[in-house]
Design a protein around this motif. Sequence first.
Motif, short mmCIF file in Angstrom:
data_model
loop_
_atom_site.label_atom_id
_atom_site.label_comp_id
_atom_site.label_asym_id
_atom_site.label_seq_id
_atom_site.Cartn_x
_atom_site.Cartn_y
_atom_site.Cartn_z
N VAL A 190 -17.79 -2.80 11.40
CA VAL A 190 -17.38 -4.11 10.70
C VAL A 190 -16.64 -3.37 9.76
N PRO A 191 -15.92 -4.70 9.65
CA PRO A 191 -14.89 -4.27 8.27
C PRO A 191 -15.57 -5.00 7.27
N TYR A 192 -14.72 -3.97 5.94
CA TYR A 192 -16.21 -4.44 4.70
C TYR A 192 -15.08 -4.14 3.68
N ILE A 193 -15.38 -5.96 2.56
CA ILE A 193 -14.35 -5.90 1.76
C ILE A 193 -15.75 -5.60 0.25
N TYR A 194 -14.81 -5.49 -0.56
CA TYR A 194 -15.72 -4.96 -1.44
C TYR A 194 -15.02 -5.40 -3.13
N ILE A 195 -15.49 -6.12 -3.92
CA ILE A 195 -13.88 -6.48 -4.96
C ILE A 195 -14.21 -5.53 -6.08
N SER A 196 -13.25 -5.21 -6.56
CA SER A 196 -13.24 -4.09 -7.41
C SER A 196 -12.33 -5.14 -9.12
N THR A 197 -11.40 -5.11 -9.76
CA THR A 197 -11.62 -5.08 -11.02
C THR A 197 -10.40 -4.13 -11.46
N ALA A 198 -10.01 -5.76 -12.78
CA ALA A 198 -8.11 -5.10 -13.30
C ALA A 198 -8.82 -3.67 -14.64
N GLY A 199 -10.24 -3.69 -14.74
CA GLY A 199 -11.29 -3.34 -15.46
C GLY A 199 -11.70 -1.77 -15.72
N VAL A 200 -10.75 -1.27 -14.03
CA VAL A 200 -10.68 0.07 -13.79
C VAL A 200 -9.76 0.59 -14.63
N PHE A 201 -8.75 -0.03 -15.31
CA PHE A 201 -7.72 0.68 -15.60
C PHE A 201 -7.72 0.60 -17.51
N ASP A 202 -6.90 1.46 -18.33
CA ASP A 202 -7.46 1.99 -19.89
C ASP A 202 -6.54 1.10 -20.59
N GLY A 203 -5.31 -0.14 -20.06
CA GLY A 203 -4.72 -0.51 -21.15
C GLY A 203 -4.03 -0.31 -21.55
N ARG A 204 -3.77 0.89 -21.46
CA ARG A 204 -2.59 1.32 -21.93
C ARG A 204 -1.19 1.48 -21.46
N LYS A 231 -17.45 0.11 -11.27
CA LYS A 231 -16.81 -0.43 -10.47
C LYS A 231 -15.87 0.89 -9.91
N LEU A 232 -15.04 1.55 -10.49
CA LEU A 232 -14.25 2.49 -9.52
C LEU A 232 -14.80 3.58 -9.31
N HIS A 233 -16.24 3.77 -9.44
CA HIS A 233 -17.19 5.05 -8.28
C HIS A 233 -16.95 3.62 -6.83
N GLY A 234 -17.06 2.03 -7.24
CA GLY A 234 -18.03 1.44 -6.08
C GLY A 234 -16.04 1.67 -4.81
N GLU A 235 -15.47 1.64 -5.75
CA GLU A 235 -13.85 1.27 -4.73
C GLU A 235 -13.54 2.31 -4.07
N ALA A 236 -13.88 3.04 -5.29
CA ALA A 236 -13.39 4.69 -4.71
C ALA A 236 -14.11 4.98 -3.84
N TYR A 237 -15.86 5.13 -3.51
CA TYR A 237 -16.42 5.60 -2.41
C TYR A 237 -16.22 4.37 -1.01
N VAL A 238 -15.89 2.99 -1.27
CA VAL A 238 -15.39 2.65 -0.21
C VAL A 238 -14.06 2.85 0.49
N CYS A 239 -12.78 3.10 -0.42
CA CYS A 239 -11.64 3.72 0.20
C CYS A 239 -12.20 4.70 0.52
N GLN A 240 -12.93 5.95 0.33
CA GLN A 240 -12.95 7.53 0.73
C GLN A 240 -14.09 6.99 1.83
#
Length: 312
Positions: free
Chosen positions: A106-120, A140-149
Amino acid sequence: MNITNQTRIYIAGCGGMLGDAVHAHFSAIANVLATDLVVNEPWLRYADVRDYHAMRASIVDFSPAVIINLAAITDLELCERDPNNAWLTNALGAENLGLVANELDVPYIYISTAGVFDGRLESYSDFDTPNPLGVYGRSKLHGEAYVCQTVRRHYVPRAGWMMGGGPLKDKKFINKIYRQIVAGKTELFVVDDKAGTPTYTVDFAAGLERLLASDMYGLYNHSGQGKCSRYEVACEFVSALGLAGKIKITKVDSSHFSAEYFAARPASEALVNVKLAARGFEAMRDWQACVREYAQVFTRDLVKHGEAGTRS
Protein backbone atom coordinates in the motif's frame (compact mmCIF):
# COMPACT_ATOMS: atom_id res chain seq x y z
CA MET A 1 -5.72 6.71 -6.06
CA ASN A 2 -9.36 7.62 -5.65
CA ILE A 3 -10.28 8.16 -1.99
CA THR A 4 -13.87 7.42 -0.93
CA ASN A 5 -15.57 7.04 2.44
CA GLN A 6 -14.75 3.32 2.17
CA THR A 7 -11.00 3.91 1.81
CA ARG A 8 -9.20 2.80 4.96
CA ILE A 9 -6.38 5.12 6.01
CA TYR A 10 -4.08 4.40 8.95
CA ILE A 11 -2.45 7.48 10.50
CA ALA A 12 0.35 6.99 13.04
CA GLY A 13 1.61 9.77 15.31
CA CYS A 14 -1.68 11.63 14.93
CA GLY A 15 -1.89 13.32 18.34
CA GLY A 16 0.01 16.51 17.53
CA MET A 17 -0.51 19.73 15.61
CA LEU A 18 -0.14 18.17 12.17
CA GLY A 19 -2.21 15.15 13.20
CA ASP A 20 -5.07 17.44 14.16
CA ALA A 21 -5.32 18.77 10.60
CA VAL A 22 -4.60 15.46 8.86
CA HIS A 23 -7.24 13.65 10.89
CA ALA A 24 -9.81 16.39 10.28
CA HIS A 25 -9.16 16.33 6.56
CA PHE A 26 -9.13 12.59 5.94
CA SER A 27 -11.79 11.54 8.46
CA ALA A 28 -14.23 13.70 6.48
CA ILE A 29 -13.64 11.72 3.28
CA ALA A 30 -12.37 8.28 4.34
CA ASN A 31 -12.42 5.58 7.03
CA VAL A 32 -9.57 6.59 9.33
CA LEU A 33 -7.81 4.85 12.21
CA ALA A 34 -5.58 7.34 14.05
CA THR A 35 -2.98 6.31 16.65
CA ASP A 36 -0.38 7.97 18.86
CA LEU A 37 1.76 7.49 21.94
CA VAL A 38 -0.37 10.07 23.74
CA VAL A 39 -4.11 9.41 23.49
CA ASN A 40 -5.33 12.99 23.87
CA GLU A 41 -8.44 12.76 21.68
CA PRO A 42 -11.43 10.39 21.68
CA TRP A 43 -10.63 9.42 18.09
CA LEU A 44 -7.09 8.24 18.95
CA ARG A 45 -5.86 4.77 19.87
CA TYR A 46 -2.51 3.94 21.43
CA ALA A 47 0.36 2.76 19.18
CA ASP A 48 4.12 3.29 19.27
CA VAL A 49 6.03 3.50 15.99
CA ARG A 50 9.20 2.37 17.78
CA ASP A 51 7.64 -1.06 18.44
CA TYR A 52 7.60 -2.93 15.13
CA HIS A 53 5.62 -5.97 16.24
CA ALA A 54 2.87 -4.03 18.01
CA MET A 55 2.75 -1.51 15.17
CA ARG A 56 2.45 -4.23 12.56
CA ALA A 57 -0.39 -5.89 14.48
CA SER A 58 -2.26 -2.59 14.78
CA ILE A 59 -1.92 -1.80 11.08
CA VAL A 60 -2.56 -5.29 9.70
CA ASP A 61 -5.66 -5.65 11.86
CA PHE A 62 -7.08 -2.47 10.28
CA SER A 63 -6.06 -3.52 6.74
CA PRO A 64 -5.56 -0.01 5.38
CA ALA A 65 -5.27 1.11 1.77
CA VAL A 66 -2.85 3.87 2.85
CA ILE A 67 -0.41 4.32 5.74
CA ILE A 68 0.51 7.85 6.87
CA ASN A 69 3.34 8.29 9.36
CA LEU A 70 3.28 11.62 11.22
CA ALA A 71 5.19 10.37 14.26
CA ALA A 72 8.29 12.44 15.00
CA ILE A 73 10.26 14.12 17.73
CA THR A 74 10.63 17.61 16.27
CA ASP A 75 12.02 19.44 19.31
CA LEU A 76 15.65 20.04 18.30
CA GLU A 77 16.92 20.43 21.86
CA LEU A 78 15.13 17.25 22.96
CA CYS A 79 16.71 15.38 20.05
CA GLU A 80 20.16 16.52 21.17
CA ARG A 81 19.48 15.61 24.80
CA ASP A 82 17.99 12.19 23.97
CA PRO A 83 19.39 11.16 20.59
CA ASN A 84 18.55 7.49 21.05
CA ASN A 85 14.84 8.22 21.27
CA ALA A 86 15.06 10.63 18.34
CA TRP A 87 16.62 7.92 16.17
CA LEU A 88 14.13 5.28 17.31
CA THR A 89 11.16 7.54 16.55
CA ASN A 90 12.26 9.50 13.47
CA ALA A 91 14.37 6.84 11.76
CA LEU A 92 13.45 3.38 13.04
CA GLY A 93 9.79 4.38 13.14
CA ALA A 94 10.03 5.26 9.47
CA GLU A 95 11.52 1.85 8.75
CA ASN A 96 8.97 -0.05 10.84
CA LEU A 97 5.97 1.37 9.03
CA GLY A 98 7.74 1.11 5.69
CA LEU A 99 8.21 -2.62 6.20
CA VAL A 100 4.48 -3.00 6.85
CA ALA A 101 3.60 -0.86 3.82
CA ASN A 102 5.70 -3.13 1.60
CA GLU A 103 4.13 -6.23 3.15
CA LEU A 104 0.63 -4.92 2.45
CA ASP A 105 1.69 -3.30 -0.85
CA VAL A 106 0.00 0.00 0.00
CA PRO A 107 1.14 3.62 -0.43
CA TYR A 108 3.16 4.99 2.48
CA ILE A 109 3.50 8.67 3.38
CA TYR A 110 6.45 9.64 5.57
CA ILE A 111 6.75 13.30 6.58
CA SER A 112 10.22 14.80 6.25
CA THR A 113 11.50 18.29 6.90
CA ALA A 114 13.43 21.29 5.61
CA GLY A 115 15.72 20.54 8.55
CA VAL A 116 17.62 18.03 6.41
CA PHE A 117 19.46 21.00 4.83
CA ASP A 118 22.40 22.96 6.23
CA GLY A 119 21.15 26.47 5.41
CA ARG A 120 24.08 27.52 3.25
CA LEU A 121 21.81 28.22 0.28
CA GLU A 122 19.13 30.90 0.31
CA SER A 123 16.49 28.31 -0.61
CA TYR A 124 16.31 24.62 -1.48
CA SER A 125 14.59 22.74 -4.28
CA ASP A 126 13.58 19.09 -4.19
CA PHE A 127 16.86 18.23 -5.90
CA ASP A 128 19.37 19.94 -3.61
CA THR A 129 21.66 17.73 -1.54
CA PRO A 130 20.76 17.41 2.16
CA ASN A 131 23.38 18.03 4.84
CA PRO A 132 21.70 18.17 8.27
CA LEU A 133 23.29 20.00 11.18
CA GLY A 134 22.02 18.01 14.15
CA VAL A 135 20.35 14.86 15.47
CA TYR A 136 16.87 15.90 14.38
CA GLY A 137 17.88 16.53 10.77
CA ARG A 138 20.08 13.44 10.57
CA SER A 139 17.40 11.15 11.96
CA LYS A 140 14.78 12.55 9.60
CA LEU A 141 17.15 12.27 6.66
CA HIS A 142 17.70 8.61 7.48
CA GLY A 143 13.92 8.16 7.48
CA GLU A 144 13.39 9.85 4.12
CA ALA A 145 16.32 8.03 2.51
CA TYR A 146 15.13 4.64 3.76
CA VAL A 147 11.60 5.24 2.53
CA CYS A 148 12.70 6.53 -0.88
CA GLN A 149 15.13 3.67 -1.41
CA THR A 150 13.19 0.78 0.11
CA VAL A 151 9.43 1.36 0.13
CA ARG A 152 7.94 0.60 -3.26
CA ARG A 153 4.93 2.94 -3.14
CA HIS A 154 6.11 6.01 -1.25
CA TYR A 155 5.48 9.71 -0.84
CA VAL A 156 7.95 11.77 1.19
CA PRO A 157 6.72 15.37 1.55
CA ARG A 158 9.15 17.80 3.17
CA ALA A 159 7.51 20.39 5.39
CA GLY A 160 8.81 23.85 6.21
CA TRP A 161 8.16 25.77 9.44
CA MET A 162 4.98 24.10 10.63
CA MET A 163 2.07 26.06 12.07
CA GLY A 164 -1.31 24.71 13.14
CA GLY A 165 -3.16 23.07 15.98
CA GLY A 166 -4.09 26.26 17.81
CA PRO A 167 -3.31 27.17 21.44
CA LEU A 168 -3.65 23.59 22.70
CA LYS A 169 -1.49 21.68 20.22
CA ASP A 170 0.81 24.13 18.45
CA LYS A 171 4.30 23.53 19.87
CA LYS A 172 6.03 25.80 17.40
CA PHE A 173 6.81 29.47 16.85
CA ILE A 174 3.31 30.95 16.49
CA ASN A 175 2.04 29.59 19.78
CA LYS A 176 5.25 30.59 21.56
CA ILE A 177 4.57 34.15 20.45
CA TYR A 178 0.92 33.87 21.43
CA ARG A 179 1.66 32.57 24.93
CA GLN A 180 3.85 35.63 25.56
CA ILE A 181 1.01 37.90 24.48
CA VAL A 182 -1.51 36.14 26.73
CA ALA A 183 0.99 36.39 29.59
CA GLY A 184 0.90 40.16 29.19
CA LYS A 185 4.14 40.82 27.31
CA THR A 186 4.10 44.09 25.42
CA GLU A 187 7.52 43.60 23.81
CA LEU A 188 8.56 40.49 21.91
CA PHE A 189 12.16 39.67 21.03
CA VAL A 190 12.28 37.80 17.73
CA VAL A 191 15.21 36.62 15.62
CA ASP A 192 15.63 37.97 12.11
CA ASP A 193 18.64 35.87 11.08
CA LYS A 194 16.71 32.67 10.29
CA ALA A 195 14.70 32.22 7.08
CA GLY A 196 12.13 29.63 6.10
CA THR A 197 8.75 28.89 4.59
CA PRO A 198 5.83 28.69 7.05
CA THR A 199 3.69 25.65 6.29
CA TYR A 200 0.05 25.60 7.39
CA THR A 201 -1.08 22.18 8.58
CA VAL A 202 -4.48 22.66 6.93
CA ASP A 203 -2.87 23.19 3.52
CA PHE A 204 -0.39 20.40 4.16
CA ALA A 205 -3.18 17.91 4.88
CA ALA A 206 -5.03 18.89 1.69
CA GLY A 207 -1.77 18.52 -0.19
CA LEU A 208 -1.38 14.94 1.03
CA GLU A 209 -4.70 14.06 -0.58
CA ARG A 210 -3.51 15.59 -3.86
CA LEU A 211 -0.30 13.56 -3.68
CA LEU A 212 -2.27 10.35 -3.16
CA ALA A 213 -4.58 11.21 -6.05
CA SER A 214 -1.62 11.77 -8.36
CA ASP A 215 -0.16 8.24 -8.08
CA MET A 216 3.20 9.94 -8.70
CA TYR A 217 5.35 8.45 -5.97
CA GLY A 218 8.48 10.20 -4.79
CA LEU A 219 10.10 12.90 -2.67
CA TYR A 220 8.50 16.37 -2.70
CA ASN A 221 9.18 19.73 -1.13
CA HIS A 222 5.77 20.50 0.37
CA SER A 223 5.95 23.87 2.10
CA GLY A 224 4.07 27.13 1.99
CA GLN A 225 4.80 29.66 -0.72
CA GLY A 226 7.35 32.40 -0.18
CA LYS A 227 10.31 33.02 2.10
CA CYS A 228 10.48 35.04 5.29
CA SER A 229 12.22 35.48 8.63
CA ARG A 230 10.87 34.65 12.07
CA TYR A 231 10.60 38.39 12.64
CA GLU A 232 8.36 38.79 9.59
CA VAL A 233 6.13 35.94 10.77
CA ALA A 234 5.76 37.58 14.18
CA CYS A 235 4.88 40.93 12.61
CA GLU A 236 2.27 39.34 10.35
CA PHE A 237 0.76 37.36 13.22
CA VAL A 238 0.59 40.28 15.66
CA SER A 239 -0.94 42.46 12.94
CA ALA A 240 -3.54 39.79 12.17
CA LEU A 241 -4.50 39.73 15.85
CA GLY A 242 -5.13 43.47 15.67
CA LEU A 243 -2.32 44.20 18.12
CA ALA A 244 0.23 45.88 15.85
CA GLY A 245 0.01 49.18 17.75
CA LYS A 246 0.10 47.57 21.17
CA ILE A 247 2.86 44.96 20.90
CA LYS A 248 6.43 46.00 20.13
CA ILE A 249 8.49 43.47 18.17
CA THR A 250 12.24 43.87 18.58
CA LYS A 251 14.73 42.22 16.24
CA VAL A 252 17.51 40.15 17.78
CA ASP A 253 19.93 37.58 16.42
CA SER A 254 19.99 33.93 17.42
CA SER A 255 22.61 34.47 20.10
CA HIS A 256 19.88 36.14 22.17
CA PHE A 257 18.32 32.71 22.76
CA SER A 258 21.47 30.59 22.65
CA ALA A 259 21.04 29.18 26.15
CA GLU A 260 17.46 28.04 25.57
CA TYR A 261 17.79 27.02 21.92
CA PHE A 262 21.28 25.54 21.81
CA ALA A 263 20.79 23.07 18.96
CA ALA A 264 22.26 24.11 15.61
CA ARG A 265 19.71 25.57 13.21
CA PRO A 266 20.17 26.32 9.50
CA ALA A 267 20.33 29.98 8.53
CA SER A 268 17.78 29.16 5.84
CA GLU A 269 15.20 26.38 5.68
CA ALA A 270 13.33 27.96 2.78
CA LEU A 271 11.91 25.40 0.38
CA VAL A 272 10.79 25.79 -3.23
CA ASN A 273 8.14 23.28 -4.37
CA VAL A 274 9.64 22.63 -7.79
CA LYS A 275 8.16 19.17 -8.36
CA LEU A 276 4.68 19.99 -7.09
CA ALA A 277 4.46 22.97 -9.43
CA ALA A 278 5.95 21.12 -12.40
CA ARG A 279 3.52 18.23 -12.03
CA GLY A 280 0.50 20.46 -11.57
CA PHE A 281 -0.70 19.56 -8.09
CA GLU A 282 0.59 22.40 -5.96
CA ALA A 283 -1.83 22.96 -3.06
CA MET A 284 0.15 25.27 -0.80
CA ARG A 285 -0.79 28.93 -0.35
CA ASP A 286 1.31 32.02 0.34
CA TRP A 287 2.59 32.03 3.91
CA GLN A 288 1.10 35.43 4.73
CA ALA A 289 -2.43 34.34 3.78
CA CYS A 290 -1.98 31.24 5.93
CA VAL A 291 -0.73 33.20 8.94
CA ARG A 292 -3.72 35.55 8.69
CA GLU A 293 -6.15 32.64 8.45
CA TYR A 294 -4.49 30.76 11.28
CA ALA A 295 -4.49 33.88 13.45
CA GLN A 296 -8.29 33.74 13.54
CA VAL A 297 -8.04 30.70 15.83
CA PHE A 298 -6.00 32.76 18.31
CA THR A 299 -8.24 35.80 17.96
CA ARG A 300 -11.15 33.68 19.18
CA ASP A 301 -9.02 32.36 22.03
CA LEU A 302 -8.04 35.88 23.09
CA VAL A 303 -11.68 36.55 23.89
CA LYS A 304 -11.60 33.67 26.39
CA HIS A 305 -8.61 35.32 28.07
CA GLY A 306 -10.44 38.60 28.43
CA GLU A 307 -8.20 40.30 25.88
CA ALA A 308 -10.90 41.28 23.40
CA GLY A 309 -10.78 44.89 24.52
CA THR A 310 -7.11 45.21 23.61
CA ARG A 311 -7.71 44.61 19.95
CA SER A 312 -8.17 47.42 17.47
